[in-house]
Design a protein around this motif. Structure first.
Motif, short mmCIF file in Angstrom:
data_model
loop_
_atom_site.label_atom_id
_atom_site.label_comp_id
_atom_site.label_asym_id
_atom_site.label_seq_id
_atom_site.Cartn_x
_atom_site.Cartn_y
_atom_site.Cartn_z
N ARG A 193 94.64 38.25 92.86
CA ARG A 193 94.71 36.95 92.17
C ARG A 193 95.95 36.15 92.54
O ARG A 193 95.85 34.93 92.75
N PRO A 194 97.16 36.75 92.60
CA PRO A 194 98.33 35.93 92.95
C PRO A 194 98.21 35.25 94.30
O PRO A 194 98.86 34.22 94.52
N PHE A 195 97.40 35.81 95.20
CA PHE A 195 97.27 35.24 96.54
C PHE A 195 96.05 34.32 96.66
O PHE A 195 95.88 33.66 97.69
N GLY A 196 95.19 34.29 95.63
CA GLY A 196 94.00 33.46 95.69
C GLY A 196 92.99 33.92 96.71
O GLY A 196 92.33 33.10 97.36
N TRP A 197 92.82 35.26 96.86
CA TRP A 197 91.92 35.82 97.86
C TRP A 197 90.61 36.24 97.21
O TRP A 197 90.58 36.68 96.05
N TYR A 198 89.53 36.16 98.00
CA TYR A 198 88.20 36.55 97.53
C TYR A 198 87.47 37.29 98.65
O TYR A 198 87.82 37.18 99.83
N ARG A 199 86.45 38.04 98.25
CA ARG A 199 85.56 38.72 99.19
C ARG A 199 84.13 38.26 98.93
O ARG A 199 83.72 38.11 97.78
N VAL A 200 83.36 38.07 100.01
CA VAL A 200 81.99 37.62 99.90
C VAL A 200 81.09 38.64 100.58
O VAL A 200 81.29 38.98 101.75
N ARG A 201 80.09 39.13 99.83
CA ARG A 201 79.10 40.06 100.37
C ARG A 201 77.71 39.50 100.07
O ARG A 201 77.54 38.72 99.13
N VAL A 202 76.75 39.91 100.85
CA VAL A 202 75.39 39.39 100.70
C VAL A 202 74.41 40.55 100.61
O VAL A 202 74.64 41.64 101.16
N THR A 203 73.33 40.32 99.91
CA THR A 203 72.21 41.24 99.87
C THR A 203 71.15 40.73 100.83
O THR A 203 70.65 39.62 100.66
N VAL A 204 70.85 41.52 101.84
CA VAL A 204 69.82 41.19 102.82
C VAL A 204 68.81 42.32 102.82
O VAL A 204 69.18 43.50 102.90
N ALA A 205 67.53 41.98 102.70
CA ALA A 205 66.50 43.01 102.72
C ALA A 205 66.60 43.79 104.03
O ALA A 205 66.55 43.22 105.11
N GLY A 206 66.75 45.10 103.93
CA GLY A 206 66.93 45.94 105.11
C GLY A 206 68.32 46.53 105.19
O GLY A 206 68.51 47.61 105.75
N TYR A 207 69.33 45.82 104.65
CA TYR A 207 70.69 46.35 104.65
C TYR A 207 70.83 47.46 103.60
O TYR A 207 71.45 48.48 103.85
N GLY A 208 70.27 47.23 102.41
CA GLY A 208 70.37 48.22 101.35
C GLY A 208 71.80 48.39 100.87
O GLY A 208 72.66 47.52 101.03
N MET A 209 72.09 49.55 100.28
CA MET A 209 73.43 49.87 99.79
C MET A 209 74.21 50.50 100.94
O MET A 209 74.37 51.71 101.04
N THR A 210 74.67 49.68 101.85
CA THR A 210 75.34 50.16 103.04
C THR A 210 76.82 50.43 102.78
O THR A 210 77.42 49.85 101.87
N THR A 211 77.40 51.32 103.56
CA THR A 211 78.83 51.62 103.47
C THR A 211 79.59 51.26 104.73
O THR A 211 80.78 51.52 104.81
#
Length: 525
Positions: free
Chosen positions: A327-345
Motif C-alpha cells: 500500500r505505501p508504494f501504490g502497487w497492485y497485481r492483476v490476474r485473469v481467469t481464462v478457461a483452460g488455465y485453471g488454478m495454475t501455479t
C-alpha cells in the motif's frame, strides 16, 4: 527469414519439428547418462591401464568401451526415432500432434476450443534459436492441452498467428465495435485494442505477425522489492529462528558454530525462502506488456523466456489485489481467469505482476475495454481502496458489523451495463471484475445465522481460476434483485457476444433474429 521465404506450416500437410528437438527435450537425462557412463569408464580405464597395465583385463576394458559406444548409439537411435515419429499439422478445424514410436500418442485440439497460445523458449532452446508452442484449451484443467516442441523461433511466431487467424473464423461477430466509454488512460492505445466481444481479438486476416505497441515494462527494482515484501513473513521467521539458535548456543556456553545443529530446522525455511524469491524473479524478469490486434501480449523470463497472448474474448474474470505491505508504494497485481488455465501455479494467469494504478488501467484497456461507464477510473479506485456506497457500490448491511467488524463497510458490489464488480478484503484488498456474458450461473446460499439476520451469500460461477466471484452477507432483498438482474442481462449478453463463427449462413441469420428479439424484450422490461 523474409516473408517470401517463410514456410507455411498451416497448410494442412504433415510437418516435423526441428531435428535437434529430442535432445533439447531430454538434455538433462542425456547429461546424466553420459556423466554416469563416463565416470565408470574412466575408473575402469585407470584401474586397467594405469594401475595393472595392459594384461588380461584389457579385454574387460574393451568390452566396457564397446558397451559405452553401444549405449550412445542406442540413445542416438532413440532420438532419431523420436524425431521421426513426431509430426504435426494444422487443418481448418484442428491442430494435430502425433508422437511416439513404441507407445504412440495422438493429440488433437479443435481451433474453436483454443483459448491461448504461448511461446516458450527454455535456455537450451534459446541457444539453438528454437521455441515451443503451448496450446491452452477450454478444458485444459490448468495444464497445457498440447505442446509443440521444438520449431524455429520465426516459424513459431508465424504459426501462432496463423492458428489464431483460423480460430477467429471468417465472420466478424456482431456488436464488436468499441463503446464510447473507455478507460481514461492511454487514449492513443485504443486504436490497437481488440474488440471486447471478439473471441480471438483478430479483426481480419493478415500474413505478418500482428503489430504491437509496448504499454509498460515492470522495472527490475520494483519487481525485486515487491517479491521481498511478499516473502517478508517467511524472511522474518527465518531470522527469528537463526537468532534464537545463536542465543541458545551462547546461553549454553557453546560456540556459535557448534550450536548450528540446534536450528538446523531452519534449512527447509531457507530453501523455501530462496525458491520463493528466485522463482517469481526469474519468471517475471523484464515483464513487458504490449497491445496488439490479437489482444494483450506478455513477454518475460530470465533463463526461460515466455511470450504469451491473452485474447480479451477469452478472459472470464479479472482479479486486482493489493497486499498490506504494497500500500505505501501504490502497487497492485492483476490476474485473469481464462478457461483452460485453471488454478495454475506457474504464473501464466498473471498479466501484471506488480504495477501502479495507471498500469492497472492500461491493462484493463485491453482485457476489459468497455467498462460501461464514463467514470471508470473513479469506479476502480473506489473498488480498490474505498469503503461505503461511493460510486454505486452496495455494501454489507450495518447490522452485519457484529460478524464483519472490519469488512462490513468494505465488502460490496457494483454493476455497470457491461461489468459486475465485487470488492472485499481489509488487509489484502481484492477487486473482481466480470463481464455479464461470462457468468455461467448464479448461486445464493444462506446459513441459519444469516437467515436470522436477513443476509445471503452470492456466488457467480466462472471457470476455475484466481478470480472468485463470491460475496458474503449481502442483504437478502438486494441479493434477490442482483440475482434476477444478472440472470436476465447475462443471457442476452452471452447471445450477443458468443455468436458461433462455425454456423451456416441460414443458422446465423436465425440466431441473430432470435437474439434481437431477446434484446428488445430485455430493453422493454
Amino acid at each position: 527469414m523474409s516473408p517470401a521465404t517463410t514456410l507455411n506450416h498451416a497448410d494442412g500437410d504433415w510437418h516435423r519439428v526441428h531435428p535437434i528437438s529430442p535432445v533439447v527435450r531430454s538434455w538433462l537425462t542425456l547429461v546424466a547418462i553420459i556423466a554416469v557412463i563416463g565416470t565408470q569408464f574412466t575408473d575402469e580405464f585407470y584401474s586397467v591401464v594405469v594401475e595393472d597395465g595392459l594384461d588380461l583385463q584389457s579385454a574387460a576394458l574393451l568390452i566396457t568401451a564397446g558397451a559405452v559406444v553401444a549405449v550412445l548409439l542406442l540413445m542416438v537411435g532413440g532420438f532419431y526415432l523420436s524425431w521421426r515419429f513426431y509430426r504435426y499439422r494444422i487443418t481448418e478445424e484442428m491442430v494435430q500432434v502425433h508422437s511416439g514410436w513404441i507407445f504412440r500418442q495422438q493429440r488433437h485440439v479443435r481451433l474453436d476450443r483454443v483459448q491461448a497460445i504461448d511461446i516458450k523458449r527454455p535456455l537450451l532452446a534459446r541457444i539453438f534459436g528454437l521455441a515451443e508452442l503451448s496450446f491452452e484449451a477450454a478444458d485444459g484443467g490448468g495444464s497445457a492441452a498440447m505442446t509443440l516442441a521444438f520449431i524455429r523461433g520465426a516459424e513459431a511466431e508465424q504459426l501462432r498467428v496463423d492458428i489464431l487467424q483460423r480460430a477467429a473464423g471468417v465472420q466478424k461477430p456482431a456488436g464488436s465495435e468499441l463503446s464510447d466509454a473507455i478507460w481514461p488512460v492511454s487514449e492513443d492505445l485504443t486504436s490497437h485494442i481488440a474488440s471486447p466481444n471478439d473471441e480471438t481479438g483478430l479483426s481480419g486476416a493478415h500474413e505478418e505477425p500482428a503489430p504491437e505497441q509496448t504499454m509498460l515494462t515492470v522495472p527490475t527494482g520494483r519487481l525485486v522489492w515487491s517479491i521481498l515484501l511478499t516473502a517478508f513473513i517467511t524472511i522474518v521467521v527465518l531470522v527469528v529462528i537463526l537468532v534464537a539458535g545463536i542465543l541458545v548456543a551462547r546461553s549454553l556456553g557453546e560456540e556459535v558454530m557448534t550450536g548450528l545443529p540446534s536450528f538446523a530446522a531452519a534449512i527447509p525455511i531457507v530453501v523455501a525462502a530462496v525458491a520463493g524469491v528466485w522463482s517469481p524473479f526469474s519468471r517475471n524478469y523484464n515483464f513487458t506488456v504490449s497491445t496488439s490486434p490479437n489482444g494483450l501480449r506478455l513477454r518475460s523470463g530470465l533463463l526461460e523466456t515466455r511470450q504469451q497472448t491473452v485474447p480479451p474474448g477469452r478472459v472470464q474474470s479479472i482479479l486486482i489485489s493489493q497486499s498490506l505491505l504494497w500500500r505505501p508504494f501504490g502497487w497492485y497485481r492483476v490476474r485473469v481467469t481464462v478457461a483452460g488455465y485453471g488454478m495454475t501455479t506457474d504464473g501464466k494467469d498473471v498479466v501484471l505482476p506488480v504495477g501502479t494504478f495507471d498500469d492497472v488501467l492500461r491493462v484493463l484497456t485491453v482485457i476489459a475495454p468497455d467498462p460501461g461507464t464514463a467514470n471508470a477510473r473513479e469506479l476502480i479506485q473506489a473498488g480498490l481502496t474505498g469503503t461505503g456506497s461511493a460510486h454505486g457500490f452496495v455494501t454489507t448491511p450495518r447490522r452485519m458489523r457484529v460478524l464483519d467488524p472490519l469488512t462490513w463497510r468494505r465488502q460490496g458490489f457494483a454493476v455497470t451495463p457491461t461489468l459486475v464488480l465485487f470488492r472485499t478484503g481489509r488487509l489484502t484488498r481484492y477487486l473482481c471484475l466480470m463481464s455479464h456474458e461470462r457468468i455461467q450461473s448464479a448461486q445464493v446460499s444462506q446459513g441459519p445465522i444469516e437467515r436470522r439476520l436477513g443476509v445471503v451469500n452470492v456466488h457467480l460461477h466462472t471457470p476455475a481460476g484466481p478470480a472468485t466471484m463470491r460475496l458474503n452477507h449481502v442483504d437478502a432483498a438486494v441479493a434477490s434483485q442482483l440475482f434476477f438482474h444478472e440472470a436476465d442481462i447475462a443471457a442476452v449478453s452471452r447471445r450477443i457476444a458468443d455468436r458461433n463463427q462455425w454456423m451456416m449462413p441460414e443458422e446465423l441469420q436465425q440466431f441473430d433474429r432470435r437474439t434481437e428479439e431477446a434484446r428488445r424484450a430485455l430493453e422493454s422490461a
